[in-house]
Design a protein around this motif. Structure first.
Motif, PDB file in Angstrom:
ATOM      1  N   GLY A 145       0.815  -1.213   0.000  1.00 16.14           N
ATOM      2  CA  GLY A 145       0.000   0.000   0.000  1.00 16.14           C
ATOM      3  C   GLY A 145       0.842   1.253   0.000  1.00 16.14           C
ATOM      4  O   GLY A 145       0.525   2.238  -0.668  1.00 16.14           O
ATOM      5  N   ALA A 149       0.876   4.012  -3.025  1.00 14.02           N
ATOM      6  CA  ALA A 149       0.545   5.413  -2.747  1.00 14.02           C
ATOM      7  C   ALA A 149       1.693   6.324  -3.162  1.00 14.02           C
ATOM      8  O   ALA A 149       1.475   7.415  -3.707  1.00 14.02           O
ATOM      9  CB  ALA A 149       0.222   5.594  -1.267  1.00 14.02           C
ATOM     10  N   LEU A 164      -5.551  12.537  -2.998  1.00 13.36           N
ATOM     11  CA  LEU A 164      -6.069  11.172  -2.998  1.00 13.36           C
ATOM     12  C   LEU A 164      -4.986  10.168  -2.604  1.00 13.36           C
ATOM     13  O   LEU A 164      -5.249   9.219  -1.850  1.00 13.36           O
ATOM     14  CB  LEU A 164      -6.625  10.826  -4.388  1.00 13.36           C
ATOM     15  CG  LEU A 164      -7.963  11.486  -4.755  1.00 13.36           C
ATOM     16  CD1 LEU A 164      -8.261  11.278  -6.234  1.00 13.36           C
ATOM     17  CD2 LEU A 164      -9.087  10.933  -3.896  1.00 13.36           C
ATOM     18  N   CYS A 167      -4.481  10.429   1.138  1.00 15.99           N
ATOM     19  CA  CYS A 167      -5.629   9.931   1.901  1.00 15.99           C
ATOM     20  C   CYS A 167      -5.708   8.417   1.922  1.00 15.99           C
ATOM     21  O   CYS A 167      -6.266   7.839   2.863  1.00 15.99           O
ATOM     22  CB  CYS A 167      -6.922  10.528   1.354  1.00 15.99           C
ATOM     23  SG  CYS A 167      -7.164  12.262   1.818  1.00 15.99           S
ATOM     24  N   THR A 168      -5.149   7.745   0.922  1.00 13.59           N
ATOM     25  CA  THR A 168      -5.157   6.284   0.963  1.00 13.59           C
ATOM     26  C   THR A 168      -4.329   5.778   2.139  1.00 13.59           C
ATOM     27  O   THR A 168      -4.686   4.767   2.768  1.00 13.59           O
ATOM     28  CB  THR A 168      -4.593   5.692  -0.343  1.00 13.59           C
ATOM     29  OG1 THR A 168      -3.256   6.160  -0.560  1.00 13.59           O
ATOM     30  CG2 THR A 168      -5.457   6.076  -1.530  1.00 13.59           C
ATOM     31  N   GLN A 171      -6.182   6.885   5.598  1.00 11.00           N
ATOM     32  CA  GLN A 171      -7.278   5.978   5.938  1.00 11.00           C
ATOM     33  C   GLN A 171      -6.757   4.675   6.531  1.00 11.00           C
ATOM     34  O   GLN A 171      -7.356   4.102   7.436  1.00 11.00           O
ATOM     35  CB  GLN A 171      -8.115   5.695   4.688  1.00 11.00           C
ATOM     36  CG  GLN A 171      -8.908   6.901   4.209  1.00 11.00           C
ATOM     37  CD  GLN A 171      -9.520   6.689   2.835  1.00 11.00           C
ATOM     38  OE1 GLN A 171      -9.355   5.637   2.221  1.00 11.00           O
ATOM     39  NE2 GLN A 171     -10.221   7.695   2.341  1.00 11.00           N
ATOM     40  N   GLU A 172      -5.605   4.230   6.047  1.00 10.42           N
ATOM     41  CA  GLU A 172      -5.029   2.998   6.582  1.00 10.42           C
ATOM     42  C   GLU A 172      -4.472   3.215   7.985  1.00 10.42           C
ATOM     43  O   GLU A 172      -4.464   2.295   8.811  1.00 10.42           O
ATOM     44  CB  GLU A 172      -3.925   2.484   5.650  1.00 10.42           C
ATOM     45  CG  GLU A 172      -3.500   1.063   5.960  1.00 10.42           C
ATOM     46  CD  GLU A 172      -2.608   0.472   4.871  1.00 10.42           C
ATOM     47  OE1 GLU A 172      -2.029  -0.592   5.120  1.00 10.42           O
ATOM     48  OE2 GLU A 172      -2.507   1.076   3.790  1.00 10.42           O
TER      49      GLU A 172
END
Length: 217
Positions: A145, A149, A164, A167-168, A171-172
């Motif tokens: 991830g 990103a 974006l 934010c990935t 959020q994790e």
């Protein structure tokens, strides 16, 4: 108020601390900061509330003044990232561009500030250096991830796509089991954004370095 300064060790004389002055701030915490002088070692230092860092104009982590997670929404499950440095990326991901000259009521910064905060957030999360990101492992963020990103951020051409990508990872972060504030403070130190943070633990009367701690087996 701690009972020792950064220069104290087990062999030195006990610290003699006093209030030197209160420093007013136009940005950052909504109150003056305490500057402390150690008469024993001849040094002065500033006490910052949890989530704030030297020269910072906004909190770097979604925590309250006691260091507890700051949440929003009716279910109180989501962290209030919009109240932090990462709020610029959250708005960017939602295609909310900050005004060119800043909002008249101070509710939003300027377009230039948004871009600067987005760049700082990416640096803290290790998205500007794909090789061995700072936060992989200690924060529990997956390496795949993180690299995806970082690749998305590197290919991004505007504030929305950069937001974006950030934010990935944000959020994790909400799903991992760690002291989020400590890890973000450590990440900023590792990225060269500020010096090593030290936190006064009033319960154990210890001044400890902020950083990764070994997980229990």
């Amino acid at each position: 108020m701690p009972d020792r300064c950064n220069e104290a060790d087990n062999e030195s004389a006990p610290c003699k601390l006093r209030v030197q002055h209160w420093r007013e701030r136009k940005t950052g915490p909504q109150f003056a900061l305490l500057v402390v002088k150690c008469e024993t070692h001849g040094v002065a230092f500033t006490l910052y509330p949890p989530g704030h860092v030297p020269y910072g104009r906004v909190a770097v982590a979604a925590v309250d003044r006691e260091g507890r997670p700051l949440r929003r929404g009716d279910d109180r499950t989501e962290l209030a990232w919009e109240q932090t440095l990462f709020g610029a990326a959250v708005d960017g991901a939602g295609r909310i561009a900050w005004p060119r000259t800043g909002a008249a009521d101070g509710s939003l910064g300027s377009w230039r500030t948004q871009g600067r905060y987005i760049a700082q957030a990416a640096e803290l999360l290790g998205l500007t250096e794909i090789q061995e990101p700072v936060l992989v492992g200690p924060l529990g963020v997956s390496e795949l991830g993180q690299r995806e990103a970082a690749g998305a951020y590197g290919r991004a051409t505007g504030y929305e796509t950069r937001g974006l990508a950030i934010c990935t990872i944000v959020q994790e972060l909400e799903l991992v089991d760690c002291d989020l504030l400590d890890m973000i403070l450590f990440a900023g130190f590792a990225a060269g954004r500020w010096g090593r943070a030290r936190r006064w633990d009033a319960r154990e009367a210890q001044l400890r370095d902020v950083g990764p701690r070994a997980r229990s087996p």
